[in-house]
Design a protein around this motif. Structure first.
Motif, PDB file in Angstrom:
ATOM      1  N   CYS A  66       0.704  -0.874  -0.227  1.00 48.32           N
ATOM      2  CA  CYS A  66      -0.034   0.023   0.024  1.00 48.32           C
ATOM      3  C   CYS A  66       0.998   1.282  -0.036  1.00 48.32           C
ATOM      4  CB  CYS A  66      -0.422   0.010   0.712  1.00 48.32           C
ATOM      5  SG  CYS A  66      -2.232   2.113   0.963  1.00 48.32           S
ATOM      6  N   CYS A  74       0.162   3.182   3.269  1.00 50.72           N
ATOM      7  CA  CYS A  74       0.602   3.061   4.776  1.00 50.72           C
ATOM      8  C   CYS A  74       1.395   1.947   4.908  1.00 50.72           C
ATOM      9  CB  CYS A  74      -0.786   2.648   5.652  1.00 50.72           C
ATOM     10  SG  CYS A  74      -1.058   0.413   5.274  1.00 50.72           S
ATOM     11  N   SER A 132       0.740  -1.741   4.155  1.00 52.26           N
ATOM     12  CA  SER A 132       1.018  -2.868   4.531  1.00 52.26           C
ATOM     13  C   SER A 132       0.721  -3.857   2.907  1.00 52.26           C
ATOM     14  CB  SER A 132      -0.794  -2.518   4.829  1.00 52.26           C
ATOM     15  OG  SER A 132      -0.979  -4.221   4.717  1.00 52.26           O
ATOM     16  N   CYS A 150      -6.103  -1.614  -0.136  1.00 53.98           N
ATOM     17  CA  CYS A 150      -5.553  -2.130   0.840  1.00 53.98           C
ATOM     18  C   CYS A 150      -6.588  -2.624   2.297  1.00 53.98           C
ATOM     19  CB  CYS A 150      -4.598  -0.214   1.833  1.00 53.98           C
ATOM     20  SG  CYS A 150      -3.778  -1.366   3.769  1.00 53.98           S
TER      21      CYS A 150
HETATM   22 ZN   LIG Z   1      -2.421   1.269   3.101  1.00 56.97          ZN
END
Ligand SMILES: [Zn+2]
Length: 305
Positions: free
Chosen positions: A36, A39, A41, A55
């Motif tokens: 992502c 963030c 992730s 995400c």
């Molecule tokens: Zn994210």
């Protein structure tokens, strides 16, 4: 899958449409797996349109362009890839007018694309310090061509009014670095060298006073240009970096005609980026620049500022 190509013809065959361009860029950007851009992730869901991702943690939706130099541009990724091909395969670079004609965009768009690509080149430019045998020398951009060697130094103004100072270092077996700087005072010059050349390396320079003291951290050899000496003991010379300056000037004068000091760093980055990949096949250079597309985007406002 990431496509490989050896010519512009190959590139157009491998990337015949926008989806193929997106797939190609996705394969390069997510070569170590999807993530992502907001963030970080790695829990990423892919939509069936093959362009939208979501995400699993921050729940944001994004395209593969988000967080790259291609973000916020309405220019098709296929055109970006063609522009990258042209920028990386033309030895002397490319003028925005030529790019505009060849990929059918306005000159303003082409100019913007080239600057974004130069910005991408920067992020991958200054990774490892040079070592081995390194030639160091300066040149002046925007000044008269009569400024050469010994007579190019004219005291405190260093090259004269309106000229930009560029300091360069060439590893004889590898990369070149070229930095737009403000002056040739010892502290400044040796600061640049310290930042880009590994201590203990061998450095070749002329006898300019700004190099005095380099022998504290390096094996320092000099040639005395003001005495008409250009090569000593067959290997002590700065001919390599001077060849780089000749290339730089052909590029600036031959292709861009004029480079404003404000944009000089980006042209230097482009030139050195291409130079440092001179042994790489054209297709390899293209994918190598695409891999640098990551990072903070440069807005039109920032460029025009
Ligand atoms: Zn994210």
């Amino acid at each position: 899958m990431q496509a490989e190509f050896k010519s512009l013809f190959d590139l157009l065959k491998a990337i015949p449409d926008e989806q193929a361009a997106i797939d190609h860029f996705t394969a390069i950007r997510w070569r170590n797996g999807a993530f992502c851009p907001f963030c970080g992730s790695v829990k990423v869901y892919h939509f069936s349109d093959k362009r939208t991702h979501k995400c699993g943690d921050c729940k944001k939706r994004f395209s593969i362009k988000v967080g790259t130099i291609f973000e916020d541009s309405k220019i098709a990724l296929q055109k970006w890839l063609m522009a990258i091909w042209m920028l990386t395969s033309h030895k002397k670079g490319i003028a925005s007018t030529t790019l505009a004609r060849d990929i059918d965009v306005t000159q303003k768009t082409a100019w913007f694309m080239l600057h974004r690509l130069r910005h991408a080149a920067v992020t991958g430019s200054f990774n490892e310090p040079l070592d081995g045998t390194v030639e160091a020398d300066e040149t002046f951009v925007g000044g008269k061509e009569k400024n050469k060697h010994a007579n190019k130094r004219v005291g405190g103004t260093q090259g004269g009014k309106g000229k930009a100072v560029v300091f360069g270092m060439l590893d004889r077996d590898g990369d070149v670095r070229a930095i737009h700087t403000t002056n040739l005072k010892a502290k400044n010059v040796q600061g640049i060298i310290g930042e880009h050349v590994k201590p203990g390396s061998t450095i070749m320079t002329d006898e300019h006073v700004s190099f005095t003291g380099l022998s504290r951290s390096y094996v320092h050899h000099t040639v005395n240009h003001s005495a008409g000496e250009y090569v000593r003991d067959y290997c002590i010379h700065t001919n390599g970096i001077e060849g780089v300056w000749a290339l730089l000037k052909r590029q600036i004068i031959g292709i861009h005609h004029f480079v404003s000091p404000k944009h000089l760093s980006r042209y230097l980055d482009e030139m050195t980026w291409r130079f440092n990949r001179r042994d790489m096949p054209d297709g390899g250079r293209v994918n190598s620049l695409i891999a640098f597309a990551e990072g903070r985007r440069l807005t039109y406002r920032e460029l025009a500022a």
